[in-house]
Motif scaffolding. Structure first.
Motif, PDB file in Angstrom:
ATOM      1  N   TYR A 248       5.152  22.068  56.488  1.00  9.43           N
ATOM      2  CA  TYR A 248       6.433  21.578  56.987  1.00  9.43           C
ATOM      3  C   TYR A 248       6.425  20.046  57.086  1.00  9.43           C
ATOM      4  O   TYR A 248       7.391  19.378  56.708  1.00  9.43           O
ATOM      5  N   ILE A 249       5.337  19.510  57.620  1.00 11.32           N
ATOM      6  CA  ILE A 249       5.228  18.057  57.794  1.00 11.32           C
ATOM      7  C   ILE A 249       5.257  17.353  56.445  1.00 11.32           C
ATOM      8  O   ILE A 249       5.900  16.306  56.291  1.00 11.32           O
ATOM      9  N   ALA A 250       4.581  17.923  55.451  1.00 14.86           N
ATOM     10  CA  ALA A 250       4.571  17.324  54.116  1.00 14.86           C
ATOM     11  C   ALA A 250       5.977  17.304  53.516  1.00 14.86           C
ATOM     12  O   ALA A 250       6.405  16.306  52.930  1.00 14.86           O
ATOM     13  N   CYS A 251       6.715  18.404  53.676  1.00 16.02           N
ATOM     14  CA  CYS A 251       8.071  18.472  53.122  1.00 16.02           C
ATOM     15  C   CYS A 251       9.016  17.541  53.875  1.00 16.02           C
ATOM     16  O   CYS A 251       9.919  16.951  53.275  1.00 16.02           O
TER      17      CYS A 251
ATOM     18  N   HIS B 237       1.887  26.694  51.951  1.00 14.67           N
ATOM     19  CA  HIS B 237       2.771  27.129  50.868  1.00 14.67           C
ATOM     20  C   HIS B 237       3.501  25.939  50.243  1.00 14.67           C
ATOM     21  O   HIS B 237       3.733  24.926  50.890  1.00 14.67           O
ATOM     22  N   GLY B 238       3.857  26.096  48.970  1.00 17.69           N
ATOM     23  CA  GLY B 238       4.694  25.098  48.298  1.00 17.69           C
ATOM     24  C   GLY B 238       3.901  24.064  47.518  1.00 17.69           C
ATOM     25  O   GLY B 238       2.677  24.008  47.567  1.00 17.69           O
ATOM     26  N   ASP B 239       4.630  23.231  46.798  1.00 19.24           N
ATOM     27  CA  ASP B 239       4.036  22.180  45.968  1.00 19.24           C
ATOM     28  C   ASP B 239       3.892  20.901  46.781  1.00 19.24           C
ATOM     29  O   ASP B 239       4.828  20.113  46.883  1.00 19.24           O
ATOM     30  N   TYR B 240       2.728  20.701  47.371  1.00 18.83           N
ATOM     31  CA  TYR B 240       2.509  19.472  48.135  1.00 18.83           C
ATOM     32  C   TYR B 240       1.027  19.110  48.109  1.00 18.83           C
ATOM     33  O   TYR B 240       0.174  19.931  47.747  1.00 18.83           O
ATOM     34  N   HIS B 241       0.722  17.885  48.481  1.00 19.32           N
ATOM     35  CA  HIS B 241      -0.649  17.413  48.577  1.00 19.32           C
ATOM     36  C   HIS B 241      -0.846  16.620  49.860  1.00 19.32           C
ATOM     37  O   HIS B 241       0.064  15.916  50.323  1.00 19.32           O
ATOM     38  N   LEU B 242      -2.040  16.705  50.397  1.00 20.41           N
ATOM     39  CA  LEU B 242      -2.501  15.763  51.401  1.00 20.41           C
ATOM     40  C   LEU B 242      -3.363  14.723  50.708  1.00 20.41           C
ATOM     41  O   LEU B 242      -3.997  15.010  49.699  1.00 20.41           O
TER      42      LEU B 242
ATOM     43  N   ALA C  97      -1.090   7.034  55.667  1.00 22.22           N
ATOM     44  CA  ALA C  97      -0.050   7.993  56.063  1.00 22.22           C
ATOM     45  C   ALA C  97       1.302   7.306  56.227  1.00 22.22           C
ATOM     46  O   ALA C  97       2.329   7.788  55.734  1.00 22.22           O
ATOM     47  N   ASP C  98       1.303   6.161  56.911  1.00 21.01           N
ATOM     48  CA  ASP C  98       2.558   5.419  57.117  1.00 21.01           C
ATOM     49  C   ASP C  98       3.094   4.851  55.807  1.00 21.01           C
ATOM     50  O   ASP C  98       4.309   4.799  55.592  1.00 21.01           O
ATOM     51  N   MET C  99       2.184   4.401  54.954  1.00 17.69           N
ATOM     52  CA  MET C  99       2.583   3.763  53.694  1.00 17.69           C
ATOM     53  C   MET C  99       3.359   4.740  52.803  1.00 17.69           C
ATOM     54  O   MET C  99       4.376   4.393  52.207  1.00 17.69           O
ATOM     55  N   TYR C 100       2.873   5.988  52.756  1.00 15.88           N
ATOM     56  CA  TYR C 100       3.451   6.956  51.822  1.00 15.88           C
ATOM     57  C   TYR C 100       4.248   8.066  52.524  1.00 15.88           C
ATOM     58  O   TYR C 100       4.743   8.971  51.845  1.00 15.88           O
ATOM     59  N   ARG C 101       4.344   7.987  53.858  1.00 13.64           N
ATOM     60  CA  ARG C 101       5.008   9.051  54.617  1.00 13.64           C
ATOM     61  C   ARG C 101       4.455  10.407  54.212  1.00 13.64           C
ATOM     62  O   ARG C 101       5.166  11.328  53.820  1.00 13.64           O
ATOM     63  N   ASN C 102       3.140  10.531  54.376  1.00 13.94           N
ATOM     64  CA  ASN C 102       2.449  11.732  53.923  1.00 13.94           C
ATOM     65  C   ASN C 102       1.260  12.014  54.843  1.00 13.94           C
ATOM     66  O   ASN C 102       0.593  11.076  55.288  1.00 13.94           O
ATOM     67  N   PRO C 103       0.977  13.277  55.137  1.00 12.89           N
ATOM     68  CA  PRO C 103      -0.199  13.581  55.949  1.00 12.89           C
ATOM     69  C   PRO C 103      -1.492  13.189  55.238  1.00 12.89           C
ATOM     70  O   PRO C 103      -1.595  13.311  54.005  1.00 12.89           O
ATOM     71  N   VAL C 104      -2.467  12.733  56.003  1.00 10.36           N
ATOM     72  CA  VAL C 104      -3.792  12.391  55.491  1.00 10.36           C
ATOM     73  C   VAL C 104      -4.821  13.226  56.230  1.00 10.36           C
ATOM     74  O   VAL C 104      -4.760  13.344  57.460  1.00 10.36           O
TER      75      VAL C 104
ATOM     76  N   LEU D  15       8.683  13.922  46.012  1.00  9.00           N
ATOM     77  CA  LEU D  15       7.307  14.117  46.466  1.00  9.00           C
ATOM     78  C   LEU D  15       6.321  13.975  45.316  1.00  9.00           C
ATOM     79  O   LEU D  15       5.282  13.314  45.455  1.00  9.00           O
ATOM     80  N   GLN D  16       6.638  14.568  44.171  1.00 12.51           N
ATOM     81  CA  GLN D  16       5.715  14.504  43.035  1.00 12.51           C
ATOM     82  C   GLN D  16       5.535  13.069  42.527  1.00 12.51           C
ATOM     83  O   GLN D  16       4.435  12.666  42.157  1.00 12.51           O
ATOM     84  N   LYS D  17       6.615  12.298  42.530  1.00 15.89           N
ATOM     85  CA  LYS D  17       6.515  10.886  42.137  1.00 15.89           C
ATOM     86  C   LYS D  17       5.642  10.122  43.127  1.00 15.89           C
ATOM     87  O   LYS D  17       4.868   9.236  42.744  1.00 15.89           O
ATOM     88  N   ARG D  18       5.753  10.471  44.396  1.00 19.21           N
ATOM     89  CA  ARG D  18       4.926   9.826  45.417  1.00 19.21           C
ATOM     90  C   ARG D  18       3.449  10.163  45.197  1.00 19.21           C
ATOM     91  O   ARG D  18       2.574   9.305  45.348  1.00 19.21           O
ATOM     92  N   TYR D  19       3.157  11.399  44.843  1.00 17.26           N
ATOM     93  CA  TYR D  19       1.766  11.788  44.606  1.00 17.26           C
ATOM     94  C   TYR D  19       1.179  11.029  43.414  1.00 17.26           C
ATOM     95  O   TYR D  19      -0.003  10.653  43.426  1.00 17.26           O
ATOM     96  N   GLU D  20       1.993  10.801  42.407  1.00 21.65           N
ATOM     97  CA  GLU D  20       1.513  10.016  41.266  1.00 21.65           C
ATOM     98  C   GLU D  20       1.196   8.579  41.689  1.00 21.65           C
ATOM     99  O   GLU D  20       0.219   7.988  41.230  1.00 21.65           O
ATOM    100  N   LEU D  21       2.022   8.025  42.559  1.00 19.81           N
ATOM    101  CA  LEU D  21       1.780   6.679  43.074  1.00 19.81           C
ATOM    102  C   LEU D  21       0.489   6.640  43.896  1.00 19.81           C
ATOM    103  O   LEU D  21      -0.300   5.688  43.788  1.00 19.81           O
ATOM    104  N   ILE D  22       0.274   7.671  44.697  1.00 23.64           N
ATOM    105  CA  ILE D  22      -0.965   7.756  45.473  1.00 23.64           C
ATOM    106  C   ILE D  22      -2.171   7.825  44.547  1.00 23.64           C
ATOM    107  O   ILE D  22      -3.198   7.167  44.798  1.00 23.64           O
ATOM    108  N   LYS D  23      -2.079   8.595  43.488  1.00 20.59           N
ATOM    109  CA  LYS D  23      -3.180   8.671  42.529  1.00 20.59           C
ATOM    110  C   LYS D  23      -3.513   7.298  41.956  1.00 20.59           C
ATOM    111  O   LYS D  23      -4.686   6.927  41.801  1.00 20.59           O
TER     112      LYS D  23
END
Length: 352
Positions: free
Chosen positions: A91-94, A130-135, A157-164, A225-233
């Protein structure tokens, strides 16, 4: 700042406080109980909030609430407790919220045992819920590195608004080493205009949500979200290489297992076997490029884990069949020994 001898779990907790964490919600489980215990003492001293929730499910939903208000918030647990938190993490990731989750891994499946393990790799790196997400998943190999990674985890976490997630085996939580606390390199972190901190009519309402009924809207969220994951990579993949300059054989290991593997590599070098180590410091994003590059140089890989074999799948994907990838794992709470790793390395060299 002078170094201080600290247990890993306590160093993780202090690092979080020094990183600006002022909300901690958790529930006790071995081998990370010292994290909430330390937080219960320290949080009142910094005008923070410590709350032992009634369950792991409650704790992660409290994290959801505090993160939605823009606070720096952390929870910690160990393997079965992290399993209970998975719905909330999804939920937090979404909802695109920053937070830090610490997993001090114990043996499993089930309640398992309280000894160290790396059996949660799949859960941490492949989503878990569940779902398509990454930490973003950081894997320390020392207490100092655990403290450093916790400090930076809040910024990431703050930079990408994503759980770490901090993924440390039970050894990281329980052993003691000298540690000092450094502020991470400064980042230009966007202002949290999205946070739900009350509305006075002067700005657009902040709505925290992870439910999107219309497929067209859900597709937009998923694409974002997927574009953000590519940026994180691109920006956050980290790896350490040890004696890989002339290596003919490569050991892949992370966490405290990598420390044991270094001893095996040193012994191998004394025997004339040119071995080296590639250690992922982020297990997601996985440093595939380092292994792909090494495959053009070495004769073979040996992946060493405290599991039945999980990271080995990512190593094999990265190597893409160019060279053989063998596996050596221990379970039940045991640690691999340098001699056992060396024996497997010799077998790899001899083609056995």
């Amino acid at each position: 700042m002078a170094k201080k001898l600290m247990k890993g779990s306590e160093a993780i907790a202090e690092a979080a406080i020094q990183a600006g964490c002022r909300y901690f919600f958790g529930y006790p489980i071995t081998p990370q109980n010292e994290v909430p215990e330390y937080m219960s003492r320290r949080m009142p001293q910094v005008d923070g909030c410590f709350l032992q929730a009634e369950s792991e499910v409650a704790a992660i939903n409290m994290v959801y609430g505090a993160a939605g208000a823009g606070a720096r918030v952390m929870t910690s647990s160990s393997s079965p407790g992290i399993s209970l938190k998975q719905e909330g993490i999804s939920y937090i990731a979404c909802a695109e919220l920053p937070c830090v989750v610490v997993n001090i891994v114990r043996t499993g499946p089930g309640l398992g045992g309280i000894q160290p393990s790396q059996g949660d790799y799949f859960q941490a790196t492949k989503g878990g819920g569940h779902g398509d997400y990454h930490l973003v998943v950081l894997a320390p190999s020392s207490i100092q590195e655990a403290a450093d990674m916790v400090m930076e985890a809040f910024d990431i976490a703050d930079m990408y608004r994503n759980p770490v997630m901090i993924l440390g085996d039970g050894m990281i939580g329980q052993m003691m080493e000298p540690v000092e606390f450094h502020q991470p390199p400064k980042r230009e972190i966007p202002e949290k205009t999205w946070a739900a901190t009350g509305w006075d009519g002067t700005r657009e309402r902040a709505i925290i949500n992870s439910l999107y009924i219309e497929p067209e809207v859900m597709q937009v969220v998923s694409d974002r979200l997927q574009k953000r994951y590519e940026l994180i990579k691109q920006n956050e993949t980290r790896v350490e290489e040890y004696k890989m300059e002339d290596a003919e054989y490569c050991i892949a290991a992370y966490g405290t297992t990598a420390r044991v593997a270094k001893s095996a590599v040193n012994k191998a070098r004394e025997m004339g076997i040119k071995a080296g180590i590639i250690r992922p410091k982020t297990v997601w994003p996985f440093p595939s490029e380092a292994f792909c590059k090494a495959a053009d140089q070495v004769k073979g890989f040996l992946t060493v884990e405290m599991s039945a074999g999980q990271m080995v799948e990512d190593v094999r994907l990265a190597v893409n069949g160019k060279k053989p990838v063998e596996f050596y794992g221990v379970m039940g709470g045991f640690l691999p020994t340098p001699n056992a790793i060396l024996e497997k390395l010799i077998q790899l060299k001899e083609g056995k």
